[in-house]
Design a protein around this motif. Structure first.
Motif, PDB file in Angstrom:
ATOM      1  N   LEU A  65      -5.327 -10.769   7.568  1.00  0.00           N
ATOM      2  CA  LEU A  65      -5.936 -10.544   6.227  1.00  0.00           C
ATOM      3  C   LEU A  65      -4.826  -9.694   5.408  1.00  0.00           C
ATOM      4  CD1 LEU A  65      -8.318 -10.690   4.363  1.00  0.00           C
ATOM      5  CD2 LEU A  65      -9.312  -8.755   5.485  1.00  0.00           C
ATOM      6  N   ALA A  66      -4.263  -8.524   6.144  1.00  0.00           N
ATOM      7  CA  ALA A  66      -3.291  -7.789   5.388  1.00  0.00           C
ATOM      8  C   ALA A  66      -2.133  -8.814   4.840  1.00  0.00           C
ATOM      9  CB  ALA A  66      -2.544  -6.765   6.385  1.00  0.00           C
ATOM     10  N   GLU A  67      -1.545  -9.579   5.823  1.00  0.00           N
ATOM     11  CA  GLU A  67      -0.503 -10.441   5.450  1.00  0.00           C
ATOM     12  C   GLU A  67      -0.957 -11.189   4.238  1.00  0.00           C
ATOM     13  OE1 GLU A  67       2.010 -13.788   7.658  1.00  0.00           O
ATOM     14  OE2 GLU A  67       1.632 -12.039   8.745  1.00  0.00           O
ATOM     15  N   TYR A  68      -1.890 -11.933   4.201  1.00  0.00           N
ATOM     16  CA  TYR A  68      -2.499 -12.885   3.354  1.00  0.00           C
ATOM     17  C   TYR A  68      -2.625 -12.168   1.854  1.00  0.00           C
ATOM     18  CZ  TYR A  68      -5.800 -16.249   0.967  1.00  0.00           C
ATOM     19  OH  TYR A  68      -6.304 -17.172  -0.034  1.00  0.00           O
ATOM     20  N   LEU A  69      -3.152 -11.156   1.793  1.00  0.00           N
ATOM     21  CA  LEU A  69      -3.210 -10.414   0.763  1.00  0.00           C
ATOM     22  C   LEU A  69      -2.016  -9.564   0.105  1.00  0.00           C
ATOM     23  CD1 LEU A  69      -6.889  -8.874   1.264  1.00  0.00           C
ATOM     24  CD2 LEU A  69      -6.135 -10.658   0.149  1.00  0.00           C
ATOM     25  N   VAL A  70      -1.075  -9.371   1.119  1.00  0.00           N
ATOM     26  CA  VAL A  70       0.172  -8.693   0.923  1.00  0.00           C
ATOM     27  C   VAL A  70       0.028  -7.381   0.420  1.00  0.00           C
ATOM     28  CG1 VAL A  70       2.542  -8.975  -0.373  1.00  0.00           C
ATOM     29  CG2 VAL A  70       0.989 -10.944  -0.162  1.00  0.00           C
ATOM     30  N   VAL A  71      -0.831  -6.748   1.246  1.00  0.00           N
ATOM     31  CA  VAL A  71      -1.317  -5.181   1.365  1.00  0.00           C
ATOM     32  C   VAL A  71      -0.777  -4.687   2.687  1.00  0.00           C
ATOM     33  CG1 VAL A  71      -3.052  -5.419  -0.188  1.00  0.00           C
ATOM     34  CG2 VAL A  71      -3.386  -5.540   2.066  1.00  0.00           C
ATOM     35  N   SER A  72      -0.563  -3.397   2.605  1.00  0.00           N
ATOM     36  CA  SER A  72      -0.273  -2.820   3.784  1.00  0.00           C
ATOM     37  C   SER A  72      -1.540  -2.568   4.863  1.00  0.00           C
ATOM     38  CB  SER A  72       0.239  -1.127   3.667  1.00  0.00           C
ATOM     39  OG  SER A  72      -0.575  -0.492   2.956  1.00  0.00           O
ATOM     40  N   ARG A  73      -1.261  -2.405   6.010  1.00  0.00           N
ATOM     41  CA  ARG A  73      -2.488  -2.351   6.943  1.00  0.00           C
ATOM     42  C   ARG A  73      -3.433  -1.036   6.598  1.00  0.00           C
ATOM     43  NH1 ARG A  73      -2.975  -4.893  11.615  1.00  0.00           N
ATOM     44  NH2 ARG A  73      -3.600  -3.043  12.816  1.00  0.00           N
ATOM     45  N   GLN A  74      -2.550   0.101   5.914  1.00  0.00           N
ATOM     46  CA  GLN A  74      -3.084   1.241   5.776  1.00  0.00           C
ATOM     47  C   GLN A  74      -4.134   1.063   4.482  1.00  0.00           C
ATOM     48  OE1 GLN A  74       0.126   1.016   6.431  1.00  0.00           O
ATOM     49  NE2 GLN A  74       0.619   2.207   8.270  1.00  0.00           N
ATOM     50  N   SER A  75      -3.626   0.455   3.559  1.00  0.00           N
ATOM     51  CA  SER A  75      -4.240   0.184   2.427  1.00  0.00           C
ATOM     52  C   SER A  75      -5.677  -0.521   2.565  1.00  0.00           C
ATOM     53  CB  SER A  75      -3.609  -0.471   1.178  1.00  0.00           C
ATOM     54  OG  SER A  75      -4.338  -0.831   0.044  1.00  0.00           O
ATOM     55  N   LEU A  76      -5.334  -1.700   3.471  1.00  0.00           N
ATOM     56  CA  LEU A  76      -6.600  -2.462   3.862  1.00  0.00           C
ATOM     57  C   LEU A  76      -7.560  -1.997   4.579  1.00  0.00           C
ATOM     58  CD1 LEU A  76      -7.853  -5.297   3.803  1.00  0.00           C
ATOM     59  CD2 LEU A  76      -6.436  -5.892   5.678  1.00  0.00           C
ATOM     60  N   ASP A  77      -7.162  -0.908   5.355  1.00  0.00           N
ATOM     61  CA  ASP A  77      -7.935  -0.012   6.297  1.00  0.00           C
ATOM     62  C   ASP A  77      -9.123   0.815   5.330  1.00  0.00           C
ATOM     63  OD1 ASP A  77      -9.026   0.858   8.828  1.00  0.00           O
ATOM     64  OD2 ASP A  77      -8.093   2.828   7.948  1.00  0.00           O
ATOM     65  N   GLY A  78      -8.389   1.401   4.322  1.00  0.00           N
ATOM     66  CA  GLY A  78      -9.189   2.214   3.283  1.00  0.00           C
ATOM     67  C   GLY A  78     -10.213   1.295   2.633  1.00  0.00           C
ATOM     68  N   VAL A  79      -9.753   0.121   2.195  1.00  0.00           N
ATOM     69  CA  VAL A  79     -10.618  -0.798   1.649  1.00  0.00           C
ATOM     70  C   VAL A  79     -11.676  -1.250   2.602  1.00  0.00           C
ATOM     71  CG1 VAL A  79     -10.826  -3.062   0.266  1.00  0.00           C
ATOM     72  CG2 VAL A  79      -9.031  -1.487  -0.131  1.00  0.00           C
ATOM     73  N   MET A  80     -11.543  -1.611   3.625  1.00  0.00           N
ATOM     74  CA  MET A  80     -12.430  -2.054   4.763  1.00  0.00           C
ATOM     75  C   MET A  80     -13.569  -1.005   4.997  1.00  0.00           C
ATOM     76  SD  MET A  80     -12.374  -5.032   5.668  1.00  0.00           S
ATOM     77  CE  MET A  80     -13.566  -4.897   6.787  1.00  0.00           C
ATOM     78  N   LYS A  81     -13.150   0.446   4.733  1.00  0.00           N
ATOM     79  CA  LYS A  81     -13.841   1.375   5.303  1.00  0.00           C
ATOM     80  C   LYS A  81     -15.283   1.160   4.060  1.00  0.00           C
ATOM     81  CE  LYS A  81     -10.937   4.206   7.851  1.00  0.00           C
ATOM     82  NZ  LYS A  81     -10.213   5.214   8.202  1.00  0.00           N
ATOM     83  N   ARG A  82     -14.831   1.258   2.830  1.00  0.00           N
ATOM     84  CA  ARG A  82     -15.573   1.023   1.971  1.00  0.00           C
ATOM     85  C   ARG A  82     -16.522  -0.117   1.930  1.00  0.00           C
ATOM     86  NH1 ARG A  82     -11.071   3.205  -0.493  1.00  0.00           N
ATOM     87  NH2 ARG A  82     -10.531   1.211  -1.666  1.00  0.00           N
ATOM     88  N   ARG A  85     -18.974   0.306   4.775  1.00  0.00           N
ATOM     89  CA  ARG A  85     -20.089   1.568   4.093  1.00  0.00           C
ATOM     90  C   ARG A  85     -20.972   0.917   3.348  1.00  0.00           C
ATOM     91  NH1 ARG A  85     -17.627   4.654  -0.036  1.00  0.00           N
ATOM     92  NH2 ARG A  85     -18.381   3.014  -1.091  1.00  0.00           N
ATOM     93  N   ASP A  86     -20.500   0.089   2.494  1.00  0.00           N
ATOM     94  CA  ASP A  86     -21.709  -0.928   1.646  1.00  0.00           C
ATOM     95  C   ASP A  86     -22.155  -2.184   2.556  1.00  0.00           C
ATOM     96  OD1 ASP A  86     -20.809   0.831  -0.181  1.00  0.00           O
ATOM     97  OD2 ASP A  86     -19.310  -0.426  -1.550  1.00  0.00           O
ATOM     98  N   GLY A  87     -21.848  -2.361   3.576  1.00  0.00           N
ATOM     99  CA  GLY A  87     -22.401  -3.577   4.467  1.00  0.00           C
ATOM    100  C   GLY A  87     -22.128  -4.835   4.111  1.00  0.00           C
ATOM    101  N   HIS A  88     -20.750  -4.891   3.504  1.00  0.00           N
ATOM    102  CA  HIS A  88     -20.159  -6.157   2.966  1.00  0.00           C
ATOM    103  C   HIS A  88     -19.286  -6.810   3.919  1.00  0.00           C
ATOM    104  CE1 HIS A  88     -20.980  -4.471  -1.383  1.00  0.00           C
ATOM    105  NE2 HIS A  88     -22.144  -5.150  -1.206  1.00  0.00           N
ATOM    106  N   ALA A  89     -18.837  -6.157   4.776  1.00  0.00           N
ATOM    107  CA  ALA A  89     -17.802  -6.634   5.926  1.00  0.00           C
ATOM    108  C   ALA A  89     -17.975  -5.744   7.037  1.00  0.00           C
ATOM    109  CB  ALA A  89     -16.470  -6.810   5.227  1.00  0.00           C
TER     110      ALA A  89
END
Length: 174
Positions: A65-82, A85-89
């Motif tokens: 997913l990080a590779e597909y979106l061309v984002v860092s794992r750290q950046s993706l981790d922060g988004v995933m936490k949100r 938290r919201d119950g979306h993933a």
């Protein structure tokens, strides 16, 4: 004006600078407008969109997913936490590799994504209102080429020629 003329180099440099600055502005406008109009960030939008694709119906690895979106794992981790938290993933342990995590869109996330679709398409429509169909196809083509070109950048490779802005003298690095 020829390509050996210093003013040619300055005008090419100037258009390159303006092009990349406009891309920067467009990215920032997209960030601001999606948060304001859709209530999500562009990275949340991209994650939900990626996970809603048929080929990701069973989820996908965090790394993919990080590779597909061309984002860092750290950046993706922060988004995933949100998103978690919201119950979306949510993240689940990979059955084949207990160290790896897979990211899955929840039913609530899928419902949220589907409810966003009319707003997203209206966002697209309004943003691209002044474009003809062929303009849109061309823009996709050129953005793909630019993305590929940026992916191939290697400032350390042999024979890289650099120019000091405003200078007609090139320096080859070997």
């Amino acid at each position: 004006m020829t390509k050996f003329d210093p003013s040619y180099e300055e005008s090419v440099s100037s258009i390159h600078n303006r092009l990349f600055f406009r891309l920067f502005q467009a990215g920032n406008t997209l960030d601001r407008q999606t948060t304001k109009t859709l209530g999500i960030t562009t990275v949340q939008w991209a994650v939900l969109g990626a996970l809603s694709r048929p080929q990701a119906s069973e989820g996908m690895s965090f790394s993919d997913l990080a590779e597909y979106l061309v984002v860092s794992r750290q950046s993706l981790d922060g988004v995933m936490k949100r998103l978690e938290r919201d119950g979306h993933a949510h993240r689940i342990t990979d059955t084949a590799d207990r160290r790896a995590k897979n990211v899955v869109l929840t039913e609530k996330g899928r419902t949220f994504w589907e409810a966003l679709q009319p707003k997203i398409y209206e966002f697209y429509r309004q943003s691209l209102e002044g474009f003809r169909f062929d303009d849109k196809v061309s823009l996709v083509y050129f953005l793909n080429r630019l993305n590929e070109g940026m992916g191939d950048v290697d400032l350390e490779k042999e024979n890289v020629t650099t120019r000091t802005p405003g200078s007609s003298r090139a320096t080859a690095h070997k």
